[in-house]
Design a protein around this motif. Structure first.
Motif, PDB file in Angstrom:
ATOM      1  N   ASP B 125      -5.331 -10.781 -11.444  1.00  0.00           N
ATOM      2  CA  ASP B 125      -4.425 -10.951 -10.300  1.00  0.00           C
ATOM      3  C   ASP B 125      -5.257 -11.325  -9.080  1.00  0.00           C
ATOM      4  O   ASP B 125      -5.807 -10.461  -8.401  1.00  0.00           O
ATOM      5  CB  ASP B 125      -3.620  -9.673 -10.062  1.00  0.00           C
ATOM      6  CG  ASP B 125      -2.739  -9.337 -11.254  1.00  0.00           C
ATOM      7  OD1 ASP B 125      -1.778 -10.077 -11.497  1.00  0.00           O
ATOM      8  OD2 ASP B 125      -3.049  -8.356 -11.961  1.00  0.00           O
ATOM      9  N   PRO B 254      -2.657  -8.154  -5.055  1.00  0.00           N
ATOM     10  CA  PRO B 254      -3.656  -8.664  -6.015  1.00  0.00           C
ATOM     11  C   PRO B 254      -4.844  -7.716  -6.146  1.00  0.00           C
ATOM     12  O   PRO B 254      -5.016  -6.796  -5.335  1.00  0.00           O
ATOM     13  CB  PRO B 254      -4.093  -9.977  -5.371  1.00  0.00           C
ATOM     14  CG  PRO B 254      -3.979  -9.719  -3.913  1.00  0.00           C
ATOM     15  CD  PRO B 254      -2.769  -8.815  -3.747  1.00  0.00           C
ATOM     16  N   GLY B 255      -5.678  -7.957  -7.157  1.00  0.00           N
ATOM     17  CA  GLY B 255      -6.906  -7.194  -7.301  1.00  0.00           C
ATOM     18  C   GLY B 255      -8.021  -7.729  -6.419  1.00  0.00           C
ATOM     19  O   GLY B 255      -8.915  -6.987  -6.008  1.00  0.00           O
ATOM     20  N   ALA B 291      -7.537  -4.194  -2.437  1.00  0.00           N
ATOM     21  CA  ALA B 291      -8.062  -5.422  -3.024  1.00  0.00           C
ATOM     22  C   ALA B 291      -9.396  -5.770  -2.366  1.00  0.00           C
ATOM     23  O   ALA B 291      -9.579  -5.577  -1.168  1.00  0.00           O
ATOM     24  CB  ALA B 291      -7.072  -6.567  -2.827  1.00  0.00           C
TER      25      ALA B 291
END
Lengths: 314, 314
Positions: B125, B254-255, B291
């Protein structure tokens, strides 16, 4: 798989139902949400499941909760309106009821339900925005529920839309849900009633003579009667809805936006200005297909129906 | 599959390369982008492909283009900086070169390249934000390039961040890229040089004595020298970057964020303030994993490397 139970845990009530594979609710029940301890909430969840199982054999339980759920769908990381912090909800409930359990964010459940059985059937890229006390969100991308890397995606209400704007319960300022929600609707209506006596007369009357007495249903009623001040409140809210949808479309480009939540009961009073501003503000308009903007179909049951279905396909 | 060719079509140049399955560029070439007709651009694409094929046998061609690409990856719907409108680029080029062709948005290609071979390897991600003249974007969700229902997702630069803000080339106002881009950096630096003569002295000097003479590289150079005015420009830009990333995280969670584009050559001058504001503004901070925000690794070649790889797995 046959029947599953969906449980929707909100700040004030726990609603649960037995749901079949077509999304039909065969039996349902509800209780107040205990505000005392996580243990008491889990006991209430176990109690409604036990009550429903007396009449139906079920194979799994899905829980939709108003909070940040971790990516493993087991732990509630944070729930602003509930007593949970880092609560291992899945395992604690599973112990009490001896059935497989999945936990999911409540708006994610509702998005899944609208995708499977509601206003977005067959739309593989669907964004749900619920306009209630705040804003909830969920998204189906490429036909799958998208949770984000850590499980905390789709918190649309906390996009910043106004620099140094109104304070938000999340600790930020200018968040979308402070301008487009039941709270924002009351803010508008009470302000008008307070400072524009003639213009806000009907609103004030419905509020029993006090601005603070005005509730969301009063604003909707006045707007349906054609009251200009109430209509202006929905224009304002709808414009913010359209702006936020344009921002979401710039990022996600979905095929359809489904609008749910209590404020969406006003229907086109909210959606007409939203659609107009969406078209004005969407980037590249004229060179791209437009996502449809439509009302949710499953109402209050969307959360528990989606939770039950997610438990089925877990 | 063996080798493929990636072609990156920008407003000023067409860059192309032969790329292997590890993302290595074995041979590359570039030509100016013709501004005359779509036909001439397609002829240039065919010419660079023909040139590269003289030395390598290739199996497909991927084209990254700075525009809205339809969901079938064949037609350029709209390209603000190119002469294309509803241009069937895939089929027109395929006819000329007799190889399979895929067309993709250039920032989507770059996101894919950073995911496969660059700063985001293994992060399923990933959100790429390129800060160049404007803002470009691409996203990998659940390990797949996410395009949106109509192929026009990830246009992050056109989120509205300021109500009634600066005009944008997209026709809107207050778009993110008007506050966080090379254009915005120059806006800040030239304004300082124009109205704060002592504070902006070093910037003015590098601009040859005229505010309009200041270029992005001058601002970066002055900042690296420690000039307070130039540092303030990057603080301002970085803060807007952090704010936008916080908004994107509320939606996409997201990561990792990968930051590319010409302005990101300034490295931590841009990313330090971005990370600080990101942590301040992110909703639910303290209750969620954060993130990572990191620099892109593939530089100018990201677009053509990603286009080549997408052609390989088409």
């Amino acid at each position: 798989m046959g029947l599953t139970i969906g449980v929707d845990v909100g700040g004030t009530k726990v609603a649960a139902g037995v749901v079949d594979e077509d999304g039909q609710v065969l039996l349902s029940t509800r209780r107040p949400t205990p505000s005392t301890s996580p243990d008491d909430v889990e006991e209430t969840i176990a109690a409604v499941v036990t009550e429903l199982r007396r009449q139906h054999e079920v194979e799994a339980v899905g829980i939709g909760a108003a909070g940040f759920i971790d990516v493993k769908r087991s732990t509630v990381l944070f729930a602003p309106n509930l007593v949970w912090r880092d609560e291992p909800l899945r395992d604690d409930v599973a112990k009490r009821i001896d059935l497989p359990v999945v936990v999911e964010n409540d708006a994610n459940c509702a998005a899944w339900a609208e995708y499977r059985f509601g206003a977005g059937r067959g739309e593989a890229d669907l964004v749900l925005v619920t306009v209630g006390t705040g804003i909830g969100g969920g998204m189906i991308l490429d036909g799958k529920l998208y949770r984000g890397r850590f499980g905390i995606g789709a918190e649309f209400g906390h996009m910043q839309v106004v620099v140094d704007g109104r304070r938000c319960g999340c600790g930020g300022r200018g968040c979308w849900e402070q301008y487009c929600s039941g709270r924002a609707l009351l803010h508008e209506a009470r302000e008008i009633a307070d400072v524009q006596a003639a213009y806000g007369a009907r609103l004030l009357e419905l509020g029993g003579g006090e601005p603070e007495g005005i509730e969301s249903v009063d604003v909707t009623q006045a707007a349906l009667e054609g009251d200009p001040a109430a209509l202006a409140c929905f224009e304002e809210l709808g414009a913010w809805l359209g702006q936020g949808l344009a921002d979401l479309a710039a990022i996600l480009d979905p095929g359809v936006f489904v609008i749910g939540g209590g404020v969406s009961d006003a229907g086109d009073l909210l959606l007409d200005p939203a659609r107009r501003v969406y078209r004005q503000k969407l980037t590249g308009v004229g060179y791209r297909p437009l996502a449809d903007i439509r009302l949710a179909e499953l109402g209050n049951e969307a959360g528990l129906v989606g939770a039950a279905d997610l438990a089925r396909i877990r």
